[in-house]
Design a protein around this motif. Structure first.
Motif, PDB file in Angstrom:
ATOM      1  N   LYS A  53       0.811  -1.217   0.000  1.00 17.75           N
ATOM      2  CA  LYS A  53       0.000   0.000   0.000  1.00 17.75           C
ATOM      3  C   LYS A  53       0.850   1.276   0.000  1.00 17.75           C
ATOM      4  O   LYS A  53       0.327   2.379  -0.067  1.00 17.75           O
ATOM      5  N   GLY A  54       2.169   1.120   0.101  1.00 19.34           N
ATOM      6  CA  GLY A  54       3.065   2.267   0.031  1.00 19.34           C
ATOM      7  C   GLY A  54       3.191   3.058   1.317  1.00 19.34           C
ATOM      8  O   GLY A  54       3.598   4.222   1.283  1.00 19.34           O
ATOM      9  N   LEU A  55       2.848   2.454   2.463  1.00 18.70           N
ATOM     10  CA  LEU A  55       2.953   3.158   3.738  1.00 18.70           C
ATOM     11  C   LEU A  55       4.329   3.001   4.377  1.00 18.70           C
ATOM     12  O   LEU A  55       4.766   3.868   5.137  1.00 18.70           O
ATOM     13  N   THR A  71       7.079   5.912   4.573  1.00 18.84           N
ATOM     14  CA  THR A  71       7.036   6.745   3.372  1.00 18.84           C
ATOM     15  C   THR A  71       6.261   8.010   3.735  1.00 18.84           C
ATOM     16  O   THR A  71       5.691   8.115   4.827  1.00 18.84           O
ATOM     17  N   ASP A  72       6.215   8.949   2.827  1.00 18.60           N
ATOM     18  CA  ASP A  72       5.402  10.155   3.051  1.00 18.60           C
ATOM     19  C   ASP A  72       3.939   9.772   3.255  1.00 18.60           C
ATOM     20  O   ASP A  72       3.241  10.357   4.086  1.00 18.60           O
ATOM     21  N   LYS A  73       3.493   8.785   2.511  1.00 21.30           N
ATOM     22  CA  LYS A  73       2.117   8.311   2.639  1.00 21.30           C
ATOM     23  C   LYS A  73       1.874   7.727   4.033  1.00 21.30           C
ATOM     24  O   LYS A  73       0.819   7.938   4.625  1.00 21.30           O
ATOM     25  N   THR A  76       1.556  10.617   6.494  1.00 20.48           N
ATOM     26  CA  THR A  76       0.247  11.239   6.317  1.00 20.48           C
ATOM     27  C   THR A  76      -0.843  10.394   6.975  1.00 20.48           C
ATOM     28  O   THR A  76      -1.739  10.933   7.641  1.00 20.48           O
ATOM     29  N   PHE A  77      -0.763   9.075   6.809  1.00 14.99           N
ATOM     30  CA  PHE A  77      -1.735   8.184   7.439  1.00 14.99           C
ATOM     31  C   PHE A  77      -1.743   8.380   8.955  1.00 14.99           C
ATOM     32  O   PHE A  77      -2.802   8.510   9.555  1.00 14.99           O
TER      33      PHE A  77
END
Length: 93
Positions: A53-55, A71-73, A76-77
């Motif tokens: 999911k790119g987290l 990650t940036d994602k 943010t989550f």
């Protein structure tokens, strides 16, 4: 969370991401599993899903080893998750 209460899927994801963030965004799989309080099998499932999911991302470290980082994602989550928890608390939920 009450003692001995099962964590929800979102709480487990939050816990994994928080552990990475609190470890200066760099942690070994062994430490991450231990601090996340998951069995090896459950840990593997969550980490694969979070990577997909790119987290989080796995980065090479010293030959055959790897470390995990947000990650940036993922950052943010975590921020939005905390905003949502605060929102619910404002309404006593």
């Amino acid at each position: 969370m009450k003692p001995f209460q099962k964590r929800s899927r979102l709480e487990i994801i939050r816990d994994i991401l928080k552990v990475i963030r609190e470890s200066n965004n760099s942690i070994s799989p062994t430490k991450l599993q231990r601090f996340s309080n998951l069995s090896f099998q459950m840990f593997e499932e969550y980490v694969k899903d979070l990577e997909k999911k790119g987290l989080i991302e796995a980065k090479p470290y010293k030959e055959k080893r790897k470390i995990y980082s947000l990650t940036d994602k993922g950052r943010t989550f975590l921020d939005k998750y905390q905003d949502f928890v605060n929102f619910l608390a404002d309404f006593g939920l």
